[in-house]
Design an enzyme around this catalytic site. Structure first.
Site, mmCIF file in Angstrom:
data_model
loop_
_atom_site.group_PDB
_atom_site.id
_atom_site.type_symbol
_atom_site.label_atom_id
_atom_site.label_comp_id
_atom_site.label_asym_id
_atom_site.label_seq_id
_atom_site.Cartn_x
_atom_site.Cartn_y
_atom_site.Cartn_z
ATOM 1 N N TYR A 23 8.471 -5.187 6.032
ATOM 2 C CA TYR A 23 7.006 -5.141 5.922
ATOM 3 C C TYR A 23 6.589 -5.189 4.454
ATOM 4 O O TYR A 23 5.761 -6.012 4.045
ATOM 5 C CB TYR A 23 6.449 -3.867 6.575
ATOM 6 N N THR B 24 -0.609 -3.102 -0.699
ATOM 7 C CA THR B 24 -0.203 -1.736 -0.369
ATOM 8 C C THR B 24 0.657 -1.148 -1.487
ATOM 9 O O THR B 24 1.320 -1.891 -2.218
ATOM 10 C CB THR B 24 0.605 -1.717 0.948
ATOM 11 N N ASP B 25 0.688 0.176 -1.568
ATOM 12 C CA ASP B 25 1.560 0.808 -2.569
ATOM 13 C C ASP B 25 3.044 0.587 -2.254
ATOM 14 O O ASP B 25 3.902 0.724 -3.118
ATOM 15 C CB ASP B 25 1.249 2.320 -2.706
ATOM 16 N N GLU B 26 3.350 0.214 -0.992
ATOM 17 C CA GLU B 26 4.764 0.035 -0.616
ATOM 18 C C GLU B 26 5.420 -1.122 -1.351
ATOM 19 O O GLU B 26 6.644 -1.229 -1.364
ATOM 20 C CB GLU B 26 4.893 -0.182 0.894
ATOM 21 N N LYS C 60 4.487 -8.020 2.347
ATOM 22 C CA LYS C 60 3.228 -7.707 1.646
ATOM 23 C C LYS C 60 3.355 -8.056 0.157
ATOM 24 O O LYS C 60 2.402 -8.543 -0.459
ATOM 25 C CB LYS C 60 2.864 -6.231 1.813
HETATM 26 P P1 NAD Z 1 -3.909 -2.762 11.554
HETATM 27 O O1 NAD Z 1 -2.540 -3.104 12.053
HETATM 28 O O2 NAD Z 1 -4.654 -1.636 12.155
HETATM 29 O O3 NAD Z 1 -4.855 -4.054 11.689
HETATM 30 C C1 NAD Z 1 -4.430 -5.346 11.385
HETATM 31 C C2 NAD Z 1 -5.458 -6.316 11.973
HETATM 32 O O4 NAD Z 1 -5.041 -7.651 11.622
HETATM 33 C C3 NAD Z 1 -5.554 -6.250 13.498
HETATM 34 O O5 NAD Z 1 -6.901 -6.253 13.892
HETATM 35 C C4 NAD Z 1 -4.848 -7.530 13.950
HETATM 36 O O6 NAD Z 1 -5.334 -8.044 15.190
HETATM 37 C C5 NAD Z 1 -5.137 -8.475 12.785
HETATM 38 N N1 NAD Z 1 -4.148 -9.563 12.662
HETATM 39 C C6 NAD Z 1 -2.795 -9.439 12.661
HETATM 40 N N2 NAD Z 1 -2.224 -10.651 12.540
HETATM 41 C C7 NAD Z 1 -3.245 -11.546 12.440
HETATM 42 C C8 NAD Z 1 -3.289 -12.963 12.275
HETATM 43 N N3 NAD Z 1 -2.174 -13.698 12.195
HETATM 44 N N4 NAD Z 1 -4.500 -13.554 12.196
HETATM 45 C C9 NAD Z 1 -5.652 -12.815 12.283
HETATM 46 N N5 NAD Z 1 -5.652 -11.487 12.452
HETATM 47 C C10 NAD Z 1 -4.471 -10.863 12.528
HETATM 48 O O7 NAD Z 1 -3.753 -2.608 9.989
HETATM 49 P P2 NAD Z 1 -4.502 -1.593 9.003
HETATM 50 O O8 NAD Z 1 -3.760 -0.322 8.986
HETATM 51 O O9 NAD Z 1 -5.941 -1.609 9.272
HETATM 52 O O10 NAD Z 1 -4.201 -2.312 7.613
HETATM 53 C C11 NAD Z 1 -5.085 -3.301 7.096
HETATM 54 C C12 NAD Z 1 -4.510 -3.858 5.802
HETATM 55 O O11 NAD Z 1 -4.342 -2.792 4.877
HETATM 56 C C13 NAD Z 1 -3.142 -4.495 5.953
HETATM 57 O O12 NAD Z 1 -3.096 -5.618 5.119
HETATM 58 C C14 NAD Z 1 -2.172 -3.440 5.486
HETATM 59 O O13 NAD Z 1 -1.005 -4.028 4.953
HETATM 60 C C15 NAD Z 1 -2.993 -2.776 4.396
HETATM 61 N N6 NAD Z 1 -2.660 -1.364 4.156
HETATM 62 C C16 NAD Z 1 -2.717 -0.452 5.171
HETATM 63 C C17 NAD Z 1 -2.456 0.897 4.885
HETATM 64 C C18 NAD Z 1 -2.515 1.936 5.941
HETATM 65 O O14 NAD Z 1 -2.213 3.105 5.644
HETATM 66 N N7 NAD Z 1 -2.884 1.643 7.181
HETATM 67 C C19 NAD Z 1 -2.144 1.281 3.584
HETATM 68 C C20 NAD Z 1 -2.043 0.308 2.598
HETATM 69 C C21 NAD Z 1 -2.343 -1.012 2.886
HETATM 70 O O1 DAU Z 2 1.748 3.437 1.968
HETATM 71 C C1 DAU Z 2 0.937 2.506 2.614
HETATM 72 C C2 DAU Z 2 1.525 2.155 3.968
HETATM 73 O O2 DAU Z 2 1.352 3.303 4.793
HETATM 74 C C3 DAU Z 2 0.878 0.927 4.606
HETATM 75 O O3 DAU Z 2 1.129 -0.187 3.805
HETATM 76 C C4 DAU Z 2 1.408 0.707 6.032
HETATM 77 O O4 DAU Z 2 0.703 -0.351 6.651
HETATM 78 C C5 DAU Z 2 1.193 1.990 6.817
HETATM 79 O O5 DAU Z 2 1.739 1.834 8.116
HETATM 80 C C6 DAU Z 2 1.843 3.176 6.113
HETATM 81 O O6 DAU Z 2 3.285 3.050 6.101
HETATM 82 P P1 DAU Z 2 4.251 4.324 6.345
HETATM 83 O O7 DAU Z 2 5.570 3.819 6.775
HETATM 84 O O8 DAU Z 2 4.206 5.269 5.206
HETATM 85 O O9 DAU Z 2 3.440 5.009 7.580
HETATM 86 P P2 DAU Z 2 3.945 5.651 8.942
HETATM 87 O O10 DAU Z 2 2.758 6.301 9.556
HETATM 88 O O11 DAU Z 2 4.719 4.695 9.783
HETATM 89 O O12 DAU Z 2 4.946 6.775 8.443
HETATM 90 C C7 DAU Z 2 4.514 7.792 7.539
HETATM 91 C C8 DAU Z 2 5.685 8.731 7.293
HETATM 92 O O13 DAU Z 2 5.977 9.436 8.506
HETATM 93 C C9 DAU Z 2 6.968 8.003 6.928
HETATM 94 O O14 DAU Z 2 7.676 8.785 5.966
HETATM 95 C C10 DAU Z 2 7.756 7.947 8.231
HETATM 96 C C11 DAU Z 2 7.333 9.213 8.945
HETATM 97 N N1 DAU Z 2 7.313 9.133 10.419
HETATM 98 C C12 DAU Z 2 6.631 8.095 10.982
HETATM 99 C C13 DAU Z 2 6.560 7.976 12.358
HETATM 100 C C14 DAU Z 2 5.810 6.828 12.998
HETATM 101 C C15 DAU Z 2 7.927 10.100 11.186
HETATM 102 O O15 DAU Z 2 8.540 11.058 10.663
HETATM 103 N N2 DAU Z 2 7.873 9.991 12.544
HETATM 104 C C16 DAU Z 2 7.217 8.950 13.166
HETATM 105 O O16 DAU Z 2 7.211 8.898 14.427
#
Ligand code: NAD
Ligand code: DAU
Length: 343
Positions: A152, A128-130, A156
């Site tokens: 988190y 992730t970019d985080e 990562k």
């Molecule tokens: P998500 O939370 O929707 O899905 C995660 C999945 O992993 C779920 O299906 C869960 O059941 C499974 N899981 C969790 N723990 C597990 C374990 N111990 N063994 C097997 N399965 C397990 O997540 P997402 O948003 O789809 O993200 C997917 C990947 O992309 C993650 O690695 C996350 O860090 C990365 N990512 C997400 C975002 C985003 O914006 N959502 C951005 C950047 C990177």
């Molecule tokens: O940048 C990639 C990441 O993006 C992934 O690695 C993470 O898995 C994904 O959850 C996401 O992280 P963020 O923390 O950026 O996403 P989130 O949707 O939780 O929050 C986005 C922005 O919105 C952040 O600045 C916090 C704000 N926020 C979030 C929630 C849930 C609010 O203002 N109110 C809220 O209720």
């Protein structure tokens, strides 16, 4: 020859979209997919209904930390695309244990099994970019140091580095992607876009953290899948590729767009709440490497993608309503308190 791909976390938001795309009509002809997913609160088997009857699809419910299970699966697969993770920053602030277990130990368990079964196995690690931290101006190239802030992001970053270490130390074909904030359908309604949409569709207020000035770069899941496929099929071993969407918005700007799409007013629908602890101000990845080397270009225009996403949530209450009730009755309490008035 069929390539057998093990997709971890394939029942989650991005993983399930990846699997639906690979096994869909426009996917490659030469792949079979096994999803390994623990089905935590974020994993939803319904997300895979579309491909359940595909002859190239198999599902295994299990934990990536289960070394025996993982070893058996790695013996039978040619490639791994590793999505499984605990993914929500607010939950990691309430407790980091599961984040370290899954995101670090789970990743290491998979890598060691991949190494044992060697050969030409490739391992695409979805980071992730985080991991880079927070940046006020400019964008991070892949060579920037990692300075993660939330538990988190730290978990990562540890998974990302242990994956790269398996390339440098053992020669394993590891490729790492670091993408920005994804959005689209099937997104669990705890993350800001689906949480705000579903609140607004239910006539509730939306909780905006802090001053609402934090910036995120929004990447549609179709474009993320496009980037992952470029890395899986044409990326280089040991390399890191940033993947971004090219649409940076403050949370206030995003909220205004969501209110408009849902027909709601700012004054009656937005509640400023206390800020997330350690809230990263801005994320911004430099995508020159994946663009120049692999030809990646985000294709989904944000206005179109957001409108499609809102429509999907409008038309798919049966998908998100049960998840919202589970969220509200879970042990995870909201990490914010109401504040009155704007900051
Ligand atoms: P998500 O939370 O929707 O899905 C995660 C999945 O992993 C779920 O299906 C869960 O059941 C499974 N899981 C969790 N723990 C597990 C374990 N111990 N063994 C097997 N399965 C397990 O997540 P997402 O948003 O789809 O993200 C997917 C990947 O992309 C993650 O690695 C996350 O860090 C990365 N990512 C997400 C975002 C985003 O914006 N959502 C951005 C950047 C990177
Ligand atoms: O940048 C990639 C990441 O993006 C992934 O690695 C993470 O898995 C994904 O959850 C996401 O992280 P963020 O923390 O950026 O996403 P989130 O949707 O939780 O929050 C986005 C922005 O919105 C952040 O600045 C916090 C704000 N926020 C979030 C929630 C849930 C609010 O203002 N109110 C809220 O209720």
């Amino acid at each position: 020859m069929t390539i057998r791909i093990l997709v971890t976390g394939g029942a989650g938001f991005i993983g399930s979209h990846y699997v639906r795309t690979l096994l869909g009509p426009a996917g490659p002809a030469d792949v079979a997919v096994t999803v390994l997913d623990k089905l935590t609160y974020a994993g939803n088997p319904v997300n895979l209904d579309e491909v359940r009857d595909h002859p190239g699809f198999a599902f295994v419910q299990g934990d990536i930390c289960d070394a025996v299970l993982v070893d058996g699966l790695l013996a039978e697969h040619d490639q791994v695309v590793h999505f499984a993770a605990e993914s929500h920053v607010d939950r990691s602030i309430l407790g980091a244990g599961e984040f370290v277990r899954t995101n670090v130990l789970g990743t290491q368990t998979l890598l060691e099994a991949a190494l044992r079964h060697g050969g030409s196995k490739s391992f695409v690690h979805i980071s992730t970019d985080e991991v880079y931290g927070s940046i006020d101006f400019g964008s991070w190239p892949e060579t920037d140091p990692l300075r993660p802030n939330s538990p988190y992001a730290a978990s990562k970053a540890a998974g990302d580095l242990i994956a790269l270490a398996h390339h440098r130390t053992h020669g394993l074909d590891v490729r790492v992607t670091r993408c920005s904030n994804n959005y689209g359908h099937h997104h669990f309604p705890e993350k800001v876009i689906p949480l705000f949409i579903t609140n607004l569709l239910d006539g509730r207020k939306v909780p905006l953290y802090g001053d609402g000035g934090n910036v995120r770069d929004w990447l549609h899941i179709d474009d993320h899948v496009q980037g992952i496929e470029l890395v899986r099929t044409r990326g280089r071993a040991g390399e890191v590729y940033n993947i971004g969407g090219g649409t940076e918005l403050t949370n206030k700007e995003l909220t205004a767009l969501l209110l408009e799409a849902c027909g709601a007013e700012w004054d009656s629908s937005v509640e400023y709440v206390t800020d997330r602890k350690g809230h990263d101000r801005r994320y911004s990845v430099d995508c020159a490497k994946i663009r120049d080397e692999l030809g990646y270009e985000p294709r989904k225009d944000f206005a179109t993608g957001l409108a499609e996403t809102v429509t999907w949530y409008r038309e798919n209450r049966a998908w998100w309503e049960p998840l919202r009730s589970a969220r509200h009755s879970s042990a995870v309490s909201p990490p914010f308190e109401r504040r009155t008035g704007a900051p």
